[in-house]
Motif scaffolding. Sequence first.
Motif, PDB file in Angstrom:
ATOM      1  N   ARG A 376      34.651  35.824  45.814  1.00 19.59           N
ATOM      2  CA  ARG A 376      34.731  34.425  46.241  1.00 19.59           C
ATOM      3  C   ARG A 376      35.451  33.594  45.186  1.00 19.59           C
ATOM      4  O   ARG A 376      36.248  32.704  45.523  1.00 19.59           O
ATOM      5  CB  ARG A 376      33.336  33.874  46.517  1.00 19.59           C
ATOM      6  CG  ARG A 376      32.683  34.457  47.756  1.00 19.59           C
ATOM      7  CD  ARG A 376      31.499  33.637  48.210  1.00 19.59           C
ATOM      8  NE  ARG A 376      30.394  33.633  47.273  1.00 19.59           N
ATOM      9  CZ  ARG A 376      29.411  34.537  47.259  1.00 19.59           C
ATOM     10  NH1 ARG A 376      29.427  35.547  48.133  1.00 19.59           N
ATOM     11  NH2 ARG A 376      28.432  34.457  46.377  1.00 19.59           N
ATOM     12  N   LEU A 377      35.140  33.847  43.917  1.00 22.94           N
ATOM     13  CA  LEU A 377      35.824  33.115  42.850  1.00 22.94           C
ATOM     14  C   LEU A 377      37.318  33.441  42.832  1.00 22.94           C
ATOM     15  O   LEU A 377      38.160  32.548  42.669  1.00 22.94           O
ATOM     16  CB  LEU A 377      35.195  33.449  41.493  1.00 22.94           C
ATOM     17  CG  LEU A 377      33.832  32.823  41.207  1.00 22.94           C
ATOM     18  CD1 LEU A 377      33.270  33.366  39.900  1.00 22.94           C
ATOM     19  CD2 LEU A 377      33.919  31.307  41.164  1.00 22.94           C
ATOM     20  N   ASP A 378      37.639  34.711  42.997  1.00 17.26           N
ATOM     21  CA  ASP A 378      39.043  35.100  43.008  1.00 17.26           C
ATOM     22  C   ASP A 378      39.791  34.408  44.140  1.00 17.26           C
ATOM     23  O   ASP A 378      40.935  33.954  43.977  1.00 17.26           O
ATOM     24  CB  ASP A 378      39.163  36.622  43.137  1.00 17.26           C
ATOM     25  CG  ASP A 378      40.614  37.089  43.104  1.00 17.26           C
ATOM     26  OD1 ASP A 378      41.283  36.866  42.084  1.00 17.26           O
ATOM     27  OD2 ASP A 378      41.066  37.664  44.110  1.00 17.26           O
ATOM     28  N   ARG A 379      39.157  34.310  45.295  1.00 16.30           N
ATOM     29  CA  ARG A 379      39.784  33.631  46.430  1.00 16.30           C
ATOM     30  C   ARG A 379      39.971  32.149  46.131  1.00 16.30           C
ATOM     31  O   ARG A 379      40.990  31.543  46.480  1.00 16.30           O
ATOM     32  CB  ARG A 379      38.920  33.828  47.681  1.00 16.30           C
ATOM     33  CG  ARG A 379      39.536  33.270  48.952  1.00 16.30           C
ATOM     34  CD  ARG A 379      38.827  33.800  50.199  1.00 16.30           C
ATOM     35  NE  ARG A 379      37.421  33.483  50.214  1.00 16.30           N
ATOM     36  CZ  ARG A 379      36.436  34.389  50.169  1.00 16.30           C
ATOM     37  NH1 ARG A 379      36.731  35.682  50.079  1.00 16.30           N
ATOM     38  NH2 ARG A 379      35.177  34.032  50.212  1.00 16.30           N
ATOM     39  N   LEU A 380      38.977  31.545  45.470  1.00 14.03           N
ATOM     40  CA  LEU A 380      39.079  30.129  45.115  1.00 14.03           C
ATOM     41  C   LEU A 380      40.259  29.894  44.177  1.00 14.03           C
ATOM     42  O   LEU A 380      40.972  28.887  44.296  1.00 14.03           O
ATOM     43  CB  LEU A 380      37.776  29.678  44.440  1.00 14.03           C
ATOM     44  CG  LEU A 380      37.732  28.259  43.885  1.00 14.03           C
ATOM     45  CD1 LEU A 380      37.937  27.230  44.992  1.00 14.03           C
ATOM     46  CD2 LEU A 380      36.397  28.011  43.174  1.00 14.03           C
TER      47      LEU A 380
END
Length: 409
Positions: A376-380
């Motif tokens: 999720r952080l990588d996508r953000l």
Amino acid sequence: MAENEGELAESTTVVVIGAGPAGLTVANLLRRSGVDCVVLERRSREHVAQRQRAGIVETRAVRMFDSWGLADRVLGGVPHDGILEFRVDGESHFVFDGDGSDGPAAQLCPQQVLVQKLTVHYLADGGDLRFEAADVSLHDLSRERPTVRYRAPDGTLHALTCAFVAGCDGEHGISRASVPAGALTAHTFDQGIGWLTVLADAPPPAHPLLAVSPQGFAAHFPRGPRSSRYYLQCPPDDHPDAWPDTRVWDALRTRLGDPALASGPITDREIFRLRSLVHDPMQYGRLFLVGDAAHIVSPMGGKGMNLALYDADVLARAVRDFVHDHDDTGLRAYSRRCLRRVWNDQEFSHWLTRTVHDAGDDTDAGPFLGHLARARLDRLFSSQAAAGAFAELMTGLDPETNSVGSRKP
């Protein structure tokens, strides 16, 4: 309820219980609307003015104050540049949390500054604010004219009859405690996470900072030109005494990935559990619950005080419409409108809380949830669409209008 002997009888349109951000915002907006009210606060003015909590007034709230012509008078914070730093294992990622639209942006404005300015403006505008009101009690809330009783500092007993009561005195105040058992449904959730929160006279960060590491979550927020608020993940049953200054600074330097982090005198420290609470409905009879009296949100995302300001705006408009136009539409819709926003912000806060904690400390979440959080952080960090959705929620999207703007009063 019959008048008691020796009791000073008074009358007003709205009695506001509590002189924090929620209560003082309600009171100021009512004054702007030409609606008389009395604010009762059990603490002293000095105590209320120094309570340090939230530090960011989000874009929607700034624009709400601006729509009432109050932003310049009651905020006075430092404009937030819209940049939020995530530091993952020491590597920095910068996310823009503004919506990119024209108009006033979020402000870095500590709660005590907002409260002080709201107090000064309300009193200068002729408002009735009574500190150290003891033994406050609410009566006849289901009738047309409730009564609020209290004892003044000189011992005089007062009975205030009114049309409405705004319960703005927090989770443990008298307002919600006055609602009969079973009239409200409480929805609760405990994250199972504790935070050590530390206030220190130390240089603030260039941008609000959230840090993820295998040692646990940490954060660093500005609280003034020479003051900082820090957060450290810890067991929810931990004790502040287990965190002497040396341990605090060592943990911060490790988790923030900043060995040269400047220290300073620690002026306050406490531990609290991350939890959420929503009461439905936010109204009983002529009592309307505002802010923490109705809902508690995990501090991740900075939604607590901002939700209170949103409630205050909705209630003030509803009372104004009823008093001036005999239109009770807003009063009847108050709880529904506020709760839609509350659940929207609860979901965002829960998402962000689980993401930054699961991504760093996988001893509780487990490796599977830890990898999901990292994804999720990588996508953000890599997706413009994901970053845009995040910014929209951080800005304070109004779920009813799909915008961050506020209607003119």
